[in-house]
Design a protein around this motif. Structure first.
Motif, PDB file in Angstrom:
ATOM      1  N   CYS A  17       0.837  -1.206   0.000  1.00  0.00           N
ATOM      2  CA  CYS A  17       0.000   0.000   0.000  1.00  0.00           C
ATOM      3  C   CYS A  17       0.875   1.261   0.000  1.00  0.00           C
ATOM      4  N   THR A  18       0.475   2.226  -0.817  1.00  0.00           N
ATOM      5  CA  THR A  18       1.117   3.539  -0.797  1.00  0.00           C
ATOM      6  C   THR A  18       0.001   4.585  -0.903  1.00  0.00           C
ATOM      7  N   GLY A  19       0.350   5.855  -0.970  1.00  0.00           N
ATOM      8  CA  GLY A  19      -0.707   6.869  -1.079  1.00  0.00           C
ATOM      9  C   GLY A  19      -0.208   8.258  -0.762  1.00  0.00           C
ATOM     10  N   THR A  20      -1.166   9.162  -0.525  1.00  0.00           N
ATOM     11  CA  THR A  20      -0.787  10.557  -0.264  1.00  0.00           C
ATOM     12  C   THR A  20      -1.417  11.082   1.022  1.00  0.00           C
ATOM     13  N   ASP A  21      -0.654  11.970   1.671  1.00  0.00           N
ATOM     14  CA  ASP A  21      -0.978  12.561   2.964  1.00  0.00           C
ATOM     15  C   ASP A  21      -1.440  13.983   2.675  1.00  0.00           C
ATOM     16  N   GLU A  22      -2.732  14.261   2.866  1.00  0.00           N
ATOM     17  CA  GLU A  22      -3.281  15.472   2.249  1.00  0.00           C
ATOM     18  C   GLU A  22      -3.838  16.507   3.222  1.00  0.00           C
ATOM     19  N   HIS A  23      -3.715  16.266   4.537  1.00  0.00           N
ATOM     20  CA  HIS A  23      -4.269  17.249   5.475  1.00  0.00           C
ATOM     21  C   HIS A  23      -3.171  18.102   6.110  1.00  0.00           C
ATOM     22  N   GLY A  24      -3.613  19.198   6.731  1.00  0.00           N
ATOM     23  CA  GLY A  24      -2.695  19.998   7.544  1.00  0.00           C
ATOM     24  C   GLY A  24      -2.351  21.352   6.948  1.00  0.00           C
ATOM     25  N   THR A  25      -1.733  22.154   7.807  1.00  0.00           N
ATOM     26  CA  THR A  25      -1.409  23.535   7.445  1.00  0.00           C
ATOM     27  C   THR A  25      -0.508  23.627   6.226  1.00  0.00           C
ATOM     28  N   LYS A  26       0.471  22.719   6.197  1.00  0.00           N
ATOM     29  CA  LYS A  26       1.432  22.742   5.085  1.00  0.00           C
ATOM     30  C   LYS A  26       0.726  22.676   3.738  1.00  0.00           C
ATOM     31  N   ILE A  27      -0.244  21.788   3.662  1.00  0.00           N
ATOM     32  CA  ILE A  27      -0.947  21.569   2.396  1.00  0.00           C
ATOM     33  C   ILE A  27      -1.822  22.790   2.093  1.00  0.00           C
ATOM     34  N   GLN A  28      -2.529  23.259   3.157  1.00  0.00           N
ATOM     35  CA  GLN A  28      -3.354  24.457   3.037  1.00  0.00           C
ATOM     36  C   GLN A  28      -2.514  25.599   2.459  1.00  0.00           C
TER      37      GLN A  28
END
Ligand code: MSP
Length: 592
Positions: free
Chosen positions: A63-74
């Motif tokens: 399994c792989t994927g993307t980490d999409e939450h948080g201030t950095k992304i915002q």
């Protein structure tokens, strides 16, 4: 022998159940993928491919994927003036595309913005809360926005001139923050986590176990696991309290469960992970927080964390500000994706940082894939030597004679006899560079044998009198190529497939067990036709014998395109891994 076996079993740890669940970290979508990200993925992929090859009965899942939450992304979305969900979608797709291009065989690609993940995080939170491991508290401390983490005084450096404090580990600035948070009772899991870390082969390479044990020698503070929604709103809400969102690292770590369908009990079919591949920068989160969260939720922590070091570029840390971030798509245009996989896996070592340089990549790929592997295939398939285009069978009397009288033939046999056991031991420990060293050593031996046996002198003898000997030399060379092709499948799957296709090796004979079928293991008394697998067969006329084109700089193009001398000068490296056999091919590909 016994010691090697014991070492191998130690590397294996408890990895013998039929499920073999492997994960990569999920990648932040605040920037496009670079070769460091691809490195985490190709390690996991090569590990899984080897597992399937060597242990075909095991139920491997990657399994792989993307980490999409948080201030950095915002913040990244705001800088690009794109709605945050659209921004996540775009960067996440780029990861998916790069992994597809690199032939990463992942069974799932999870995004933390997916509903299935949000449900899993909410349930995981409720479990921790229900078991009494989460409490509410006024919290104050130094907060690092870039790293999304609170830091203690001992983790900071004060810049006297500006009065600003920076994270010692990442170098990013921190700010004093006071807020109401939910806290996780990490302090209560100190002993359990230490016990878990200390298990045999739990953390690999061993130097990272030591780093974790050093951290665990100090009392662990409880950790804040939520943020006020008004500060971090691009996150999953805390169940039952809209004023708080779930801390992004807790959110991200749960991806390993949500990919399996947690909280549906079916997830237990694959739990716990056999191996979680991570970079050294995220060791604390996976080596301390993650096992503590899992133990608190009543779940088993992973069986092994495999930690890799980082790639620097020409000796410097990769960073946008230094304009030295290496884009895997661009690198693949120069070296091919298979070339890039080979370079990352075989030049990188997990325990220390690797240096990426174009010059080095070009030299290694030319030397190993073009000159040592590709060139030998071209020579063995050349119409001048092999006019009927066959993979012949060795003739018993010539095989016996060659092994008796040609030293290079004996060396080749010895090298092939050890290939399977050695490569198995290296693969079991993810030592891909040692698999490459062992395979290249076998191919050097094959090249030397080919040179010493001088098959071209056997062409056109009277009434085909030399043909059996010529066929035997080609058969021995093709056996070496076939074995190396089988071994290299997890590292360079496409090139290995093309090699085995050219040799017309049926799909059913590309497994690890087939490494035992070769001239080196043949009983010298057996007749040449005793083994039906070893009958001469036609090469695949549709497949090219040109496996990997030499890479040439634009400026060197005119020089390289001249016919090569028989004994071309080889590049050398400190590890002597670049020693190649003779005769560089004249085919070239050009880099800008
Ligand atoms: N999102 C977190 C991980 C959460 S896992 C529950 C994260 N993402 S990341 O995109 O910053 O990094 C993902 C992986 O790429 C990590 O394993 C990290 O070590 C790796 N690399 C990032 N830069 C790297 C290099 N320069 N070299 C090698 N690997 C590097 O952290």
């Amino acid at each position: 022998m016994l010691i090697r076996r014991i070492k191998l079993l130690k590397c294996l740890g408890a990895r013998y159940s039929s499920s073999h669940y492997v994960t990569t970290p999920i990648f932040y979508v605040n920037a496009a993928p670079h070769i460091g990200h691809l490195y985490s993925a190709v390690i996991a992929d090569a590990h899984c491919r080897y597992q399937k090859l060597r242990h075909p009965a095991s139920d491997v899942r990657l399994c792989t994927g993307t980490d999409e939450h948080g201030t950095k992304i915002q913040q990244a979305a705001a800088i690009h003036n794109v709605p945050v969900d659209q921004y996540c979608q775009e960067i996440s797709s780029r990861y998916r595309e790069v992994f597809q291009a690199a032939h990463i065989q992942n069974d799932d690609f999870i995004r933390t913005t997916e509903e299935r993940h949000k449900q899993a995080v909410a349930q995981f939170w409720r479990t921790l809360h229900g078991r009494g491991h989460i409490y509410s508290a006024a919290y104050s401390g130094w907060y690092c926005v870039s790293d999304e983490v609170f830091l203690t005084d001992s983790q900071l450096r004060l810049d006297e001139a500006s009065g600003t404090r920076y994270s010692l580990e990442s170098g990013h600035p921190v700010e004093w923050t006071e807020e109401t948070n939910y806290m996780f009772r990490l302090s209560q899991f100190q002993d359990d986590v230490r016990h878990w870390v200390k298990q045999e082969a739990r953390i690999r390479p061993a130097k990272f176990e030591k780093i974790l044990l050093d951290t665990l020698s100090e009392p662990l503070p409880d950790v804040s696991v939520s943020r006020p929604s008004n500060r971090v709103h691009w996150a999953i809400p805390v169940p039952g309290d809209d004023t708080q969102t779930v801390y992004v690292w807790l959110d991200a770590l749960v991806n390993y469960l949500s990919s399996l369908g947690y909280p549906n009990e079916k997830f237990l079919e694959h739990w716990p992970p056999a191996q979680q591949v991570i970079g050294k920068d995220i060791l604390k989160f996976h080596g301390i927080y993650w096992p503590a969260f899992l133990l608190a939720a009543g779940l088993q922590p992973p069986q092994q964390l495999y930690v890799h070091s980082h790639w620097t570029v020409d000796g410097q840390k990769m960073s946008k500000s230094k304009h030295n971030v290496v884009d895997p798509v661009q690198a693949a245009q120069q070296y091919t994706m298979e070339g890039l996989r080979y370079f990352l896996l075989c030049e990188g070592v997990a325990h220390s940082d690797g240096n990426y340089s174009q010059v080095k990549a070009q030299r290694i790929l030319n030397s190993e894939l073009a000159d040592t592997l590709g060139n030998l295939l071209s020579r063995a398939c050349a119409k001048s030597l092999n006019p009927c285009q066959v993979y012949p069978q060795p003739h018993a009397e010539h095989l016996a004679d060659l092994l008796q009288s040609v030293d290079a033939a004996k060396r080749l046999r010895d090298s092939l006899l050890q290939l399977s056991e050695r490569c198995e031991a290296h693969y079991e420990c993810n030592h891909f560079h040692l698999v490459a060293d062992t395979t290249m050593a076998a191919l050097h031996a094959a090249n030397n044998f080919f040179e010493s046996a001088k098959p071209w002198e056997l062409k056109g003898g009277k009434e085909g009198a030399n043909e059996p000997r010529l066929a035997t030399i080609i058969a021995m060379t093709m056996d070496a190529l076939r074995l190396c092709g089988i071994v290299l499948q997890p590292i360079i799957p496409q090139l290995a497939t093309r090699l085995l296709d050219k040799l017309s090796v049926p799909a059913s004979q590309r497994g690890w067990d087939c490494l035992n079928e070769n001239f080196a293991r043949r009983d010298s008394s057996s007749s040449s036709s005793s083994n039906s697998n070893s009958r001469s067969h036609q090469l695949d006329g549709q497949s090219s014998a040109m496996l990997f084109q030499r890479i040439v700089d634009e400026k060197d193009k005119t020089v390289e395109q001249k016919p090569q001398p028989q004994q071309a000068k080889r590049s050398k490296s400190k590890k002597e891994r670049l020693k190649t056999a003779t005769n560089a091919t004249t085919a070239t590909t050009t880099t800008s």
